[in-house]
Design an enzyme around this catalytic site. Structure first.
Site, mmCIF file in Angstrom:
data_model
loop_
_atom_site.group_PDB
_atom_site.id
_atom_site.type_symbol
_atom_site.label_atom_id
_atom_site.label_comp_id
_atom_site.label_asym_id
_atom_site.label_seq_id
_atom_site.Cartn_x
_atom_site.Cartn_y
_atom_site.Cartn_z
ATOM 1 N N CYS A 159 4.895 46.542 -8.775
ATOM 2 C CA CYS A 159 5.354 47.618 -9.921
ATOM 3 C C CYS A 159 3.901 48.363 -9.997
ATOM 4 O O CYS A 159 2.962 47.534 -10.515
ATOM 5 C CB CYS A 159 6.202 47.067 -10.991
ATOM 6 S SG CYS A 159 6.192 48.315 -12.299
ATOM 7 N N GLU A 219 0.870 -1.328 -0.108
ATOM 8 C CA GLU A 219 0.038 0.033 -0.017
ATOM 9 C C GLU A 219 0.930 1.112 -0.179
ATOM 10 O O GLU A 219 2.012 1.153 0.358
ATOM 11 C CB GLU A 219 -0.869 0.164 1.137
ATOM 12 C CG GLU A 219 -0.280 -0.069 2.543
ATOM 13 C CD GLU A 219 -1.196 -0.290 3.865
ATOM 14 O OE1 GLU A 219 -2.576 -0.393 3.386
ATOM 15 O OE2 GLU A 219 -0.676 -0.012 4.737
ATOM 16 N N CYS A 259 11.313 49.057 -9.041
ATOM 17 C CA CYS A 259 11.012 47.743 -10.201
ATOM 18 C C CYS A 259 12.391 47.423 -10.842
ATOM 19 O O CYS A 259 12.976 48.335 -11.464
ATOM 20 C CB CYS A 259 10.047 48.101 -11.044
ATOM 21 S SG CYS A 259 9.775 46.971 -12.290
ATOM 22 N N LYS A 311 2.559 4.624 0.879
ATOM 23 C CA LYS A 311 3.206 4.939 2.108
ATOM 24 C C LYS A 311 2.929 6.589 2.403
ATOM 25 O O LYS A 311 3.224 7.420 1.258
ATOM 26 C CB LYS A 311 4.734 4.750 2.593
ATOM 27 C CG LYS A 311 5.339 5.218 3.720
ATOM 28 C CD LYS A 311 6.552 4.945 4.008
ATOM 29 C CE LYS A 311 7.111 5.064 5.273
ATOM 30 N NZ LYS A 311 7.246 6.524 5.902
ATOM 31 N N ASP A 369 2.464 10.256 3.610
ATOM 32 C CA ASP A 369 3.445 11.261 4.267
ATOM 33 C C ASP A 369 2.597 12.105 4.993
ATOM 34 O O ASP A 369 2.060 13.186 4.697
ATOM 35 C CB ASP A 369 4.136 12.045 3.085
ATOM 36 C CG ASP A 369 5.345 12.406 3.717
ATOM 37 O OD1 ASP A 369 5.922 12.072 4.859
ATOM 38 O OD2 ASP A 369 6.317 13.340 3.038
ATOM 39 N N LYS A 383 11.035 3.064 -0.194
ATOM 40 C CA LYS A 383 10.962 4.811 -0.313
ATOM 41 C C LYS A 383 11.071 5.065 -1.975
ATOM 42 O O LYS A 383 11.658 4.497 -2.730
ATOM 43 C CB LYS A 383 12.101 5.376 0.266
ATOM 44 C CG LYS A 383 11.881 5.156 1.669
ATOM 45 C CD LYS A 383 10.770 5.674 2.524
ATOM 46 C CE LYS A 383 10.811 7.124 2.945
ATOM 47 N NZ LYS A 383 11.465 7.433 3.798
ATOM 48 N N CYS A 410 5.077 48.850 -17.867
ATOM 49 C CA CYS A 410 6.246 48.452 -17.537
ATOM 50 C C CYS A 410 6.327 47.218 -18.412
ATOM 51 O O CYS A 410 5.435 46.407 -18.667
ATOM 52 C CB CYS A 410 6.163 47.858 -16.013
ATOM 53 S SG CYS A 410 7.603 46.705 -15.476
ATOM 54 N N CYS A 429 11.505 48.126 -14.783
ATOM 55 C CA CYS A 429 11.375 49.698 -15.316
ATOM 56 C C CYS A 429 12.005 50.681 -14.273
ATOM 57 O O CYS A 429 11.853 51.881 -14.851
ATOM 58 C CB CYS A 429 9.949 49.821 -15.626
ATOM 59 S SG CYS A 429 8.833 49.875 -14.031
ATOM 60 N N TYR A 480 -3.944 2.133 8.229
ATOM 61 C CA TYR A 480 -2.791 1.214 7.862
ATOM 62 C C TYR A 480 -2.662 -0.075 8.659
ATOM 63 O O TYR A 480 -2.002 -0.804 8.119
ATOM 64 C CB TYR A 480 -1.408 1.944 7.361
ATOM 65 C CG TYR A 480 -0.774 2.445 8.780
ATOM 66 C CD1 TYR A 480 -0.402 1.941 9.609
ATOM 67 C CD2 TYR A 480 -0.749 3.984 8.680
ATOM 68 C CE1 TYR A 480 0.247 2.301 10.868
ATOM 69 C CE2 TYR A 480 0.256 4.518 9.794
ATOM 70 C CZ TYR A 480 0.673 3.755 10.839
ATOM 71 O OH TYR A 480 1.076 4.261 11.746
#
Ligand code: IVH
Length: 650
Positions: free
Chosen positions: A414, A108, A398, A110, A112, A304, A419, A401, A217
């Site tokens: 800006c 299955e 900016c 894994k 995170d 992994k 510009c 420009c 799990y």
């Protein structure tokens, strides 16, 4: 509402919620749910002694604590041995086969996230405990109760520990971070941190707001007698837990490898982050025989996926000016291979992020690349600093420009409408996929056209001719003609594309579709109230639309004239009739195809649904009507023959 009705309402709400959160297959609308929920709340306020333990109101996070108490797991929560490649897997298999030859495997994803242990007694959730050191964790029952995928009550009376991973879906994670950025709060580095952080909130209403998902799990202490883990897990899912995607059984190395390849290939398409695949011996008796090392079970291993996090160095911070004028800092990093892609830049989100993470030039950092998201810096390795690092100063003007930047705190902007960067990016956006989808107008070409002076705004694109293009360096006949053809093809596009291509701030693809469908070219003349009345459109967006129209009306009209986008077909509202606003279900054989009858009913303003429920107003049946008819009768839904339906319409 009396007690009996209250009990039924709780049942119903739990059923709706189960379909929505666990099965991912809603069977009602938010509106129906909310209405019933409020009735339940009202009943409970007046009848405090009747409140059921599995009432959805028990999930409301309104508990604020000073800290968490510790609690022991009934049996230890182990970790997993990791392997990183086929060789590692083969070694693990050899080791495992030595203990037992007659085994198969359960694989299955894994997930995170953060691991969580749920203890149920007499069918009731009594404790939710974080993993902690594996023996003792923190008691977070109140927070856990806010997670919709955690059943408060299960149909199983023995004491049992159900273990799983709490995750945040990637989409939800982006939303949380966007909101945090807006509020000037630090963003979460990844969904795992966000999940763990959300679980350990002292104020459980914060946990409740995070849309956490629990994916089981395994089990800890239990009296279940299944011989196979796969059967045991099916049993756990049947208690009302969400079944994780893609679990499968298999028999040997080659099959494990195949499943792994596919899972790794598709990892980005999952709603949640995966960091590998867990392989477990499927036979429970063999698992028990194999037992544990000091840290890990011998009967399972984490295979992994290739790392998506790497360490690199920040070489430079460059500034990008977007079409809205927002200036975004981007880190240029030492080129680094992450899972087959060389990463050279990482987004820094905004200037607050640089300050908050204290990112300096020459810093060693961890970057994360995952799926199609832009790589980002998730951590600065401050302990690796040697004094050569240089602090970064916010720009005042900016970078393109030179005009003064407006400092909005989190964002620098800006203000100069002409510009160069703003204009070029607006043109690129105009031509992009979710807008007019004009082939051959990528960054390089737009820049060349702009620099040549031929194109100073999107309107100029449509004055291009073959002669003008051929006069430019690098524009050969074929390329030029293709571009002209693509521009021609952009004419007569769907209205929403046209609207989206204008690049109105806060108005993306979805809002463009909504506005187009509702107003078509009339969007130039609608009021704020009319805009806000649209589904999913708020005050900010409405104001942005009005302001844009006020400033750019001339240009919009000009473009509209050139492009002639198709007006959406307005669906006329159905006249009053017995089916208007009603929900109907069709079954059995009729004189016409069911599709045709569905269309006819929809034109009358009815909703035609696939299955019978209490919400169904009419069942319309033809010959050989089956179970839908029986169900309709049992739910006292009005049943009509096709003939009766036609008579009613007339
Ligand atoms: S089984 C014996 N299965 O990974 C330990 N763990 O690195 C039981 N995890 O602490 C783990 N998805 O929090 C298992 N499908 C999965 C998992 C999974 C994520 C987490 C879990 C565990 C950690 C071990």
């Amino acid at each position: 509402m009396n007690l009996q009705e209250y009990k039924e309402a709780v049942e119903k709400l739990n059923l709706y919620s189960h379909h929505y959160y666990v099965l991912d297959d809603p069977i009602t609308t938010d509106e129906v749910y909310d209405k019933l929920y409020h009735e339940v709340v009202e009943y409970e306020q007046n009848n405090k002694d009747d409140v059921l333990k599995n009432s959805p109101t028990m999930r409301v996070g309104d508990v604020v604590r000073d800290g968490f108490t510790k609690a022991s797991h009934l049996t230890r929560m182990w970790s997993l041995e990791d392997v990183f490649d086929a060789e590692g897997l083969q070694k693990w298999l050899t080791k495992t086969y030595k203990l037992d030859k007659n085994i198969s495997f359960y694989c299955e994803p894994k997930f995170d996230g953060a691991s969580l242990n749920l203890i149920y007694e007499n069918g009731e959730l009594v404790q939710g405990i974080t993993r902690g050191d594996g023996e003792i964790g923190e008691l977070i029952t109140q927070n856990v109760k806010t997670i919709k995928t955690v059943p408060l009550i299960i149909e199983y009376d023995e004491r049992i520990e159900i273990r799983g991973e709490v995750v945040i879906f990637k989409e939800e994670f982006e939303k949380i971070n966007e909101a945090r950025m807006k509020d000037g709060e630090a963003v979460f580095a990844n969904p795992r941190n966000a999940a763990a952080g959300s679980l350990r909130q002292l104020d459980s209403s914060v946990t409740a707001s995070r849309n956490l998902v629990f994916l089981p799990y395994g089990v800890g202490e239990n009296l279940l007698e299944h011989k196979l883990l796969s059967d045991k897990m099916e049993f756990i899912y049947s208690l009302g837990f969400r079944k994780p995607p893609q679990s499968s059984t298999c028999k040997d190395f080659a099959e494990i490898e195949d499943i792994y390849e596919i899972m790794n290939r598709d990892r980005d398409s999952y709603s949640m982050m995966l960091d590998g695949m867990v392989v477990k011996v499927n036979e429970i008796a063999s698992q028990i025989d194999m037992g544990y090392t000091v840290k890990n079970p011998r009967f399972s291993v984490a295979y992994k996926f290739p790392a998506v996090e790497k360490i690199t160095t920040v070489k430079e911070i460059i500034l990008q000016v977007g079409r809205t004028g927002a200036v975004t800092p981007v880190a240029i990093v030492e080129p680094t291979d992450i899972d087959g892609v060389v990463v050279e830049r990482a987004t820094l989100h905004n200037f607050d992020e640089i300050d908050r993470k204290d990112i300096r030039l020459n810093d060693k950092v961890i970057i994360l690349r995952s799926g199609d998201v832009i790589p980002k810096i998730i951590k600065v390795l401050t302990h690796e600093r040697d004094g050569s690092e240089v602090k970064y100063e916010r720009p005042q003007s900016c970078p393109v420009c030179n005009s003064e930047l407006l400092d909005e705190g989190v964002l620098l902007k800006c203000q100069n409408l002409t510009c160069e960067a703003r204009v070029i990016n607006s043109i690129i956006y105009f031509a992009s996929k979710p807008c007019l989808n004009i082939d051959g107008l990528g960054n390089k070409i737009v820049e060349a056209l702009f620099n040549s002076g031929l194109v100073k705004s999107v309107v100029d694109l449509f004055d291009l001719t073959l002669d003008k293009l051929l006069a430019l360096e690098g524009f050969k006949e074929k390329k030029s003609q293709n571009l002209l053809n693509s521009l021609e093809d952009a004419k007569g596009s769907e209205y929403w594309r046209f609207l989206n291509s204008l690049g109105i701030e806060h108005v993306g693809e979805v809002a463009s579709k909504t506005l187009s469908e509702k107003f078509g070219s009339n969007f130039l003349h609608v009021s704020k109230e009319e805009i806000i009345a649209c589904d999913g459109i708020g005050e900010e967006m409405a104001e942005s639309v009005l302001e844009f129209v006020r400033v750019n009306k001339e240009t919009i009209l000009k473009l509209q004239d050139i492009l002639k986008p198709l007006e959406p077909i307005q669906k006329a509202e159905a006249k009053e009739n017995p089916f208007k606003g009603k929900t109907a279900v069709l079954t059995g054989t009729m004189s016409e195809s069911r599709g045709a009858i569905k269309e006819m009913l929809e034109e009358l303003g009815a909703k035609v649904s696939g299955s019978v429920s209490k919400k169904t107003d009419f069942l319309i049946y033809g010959e050989d009507a089956g179970s839908k008819y029986d169900k309709a009768i049992s739910l006292h839904v009005e049943c009509l023959t096709e003939q009766e339906m036609r008579e009613k319409i007339e």
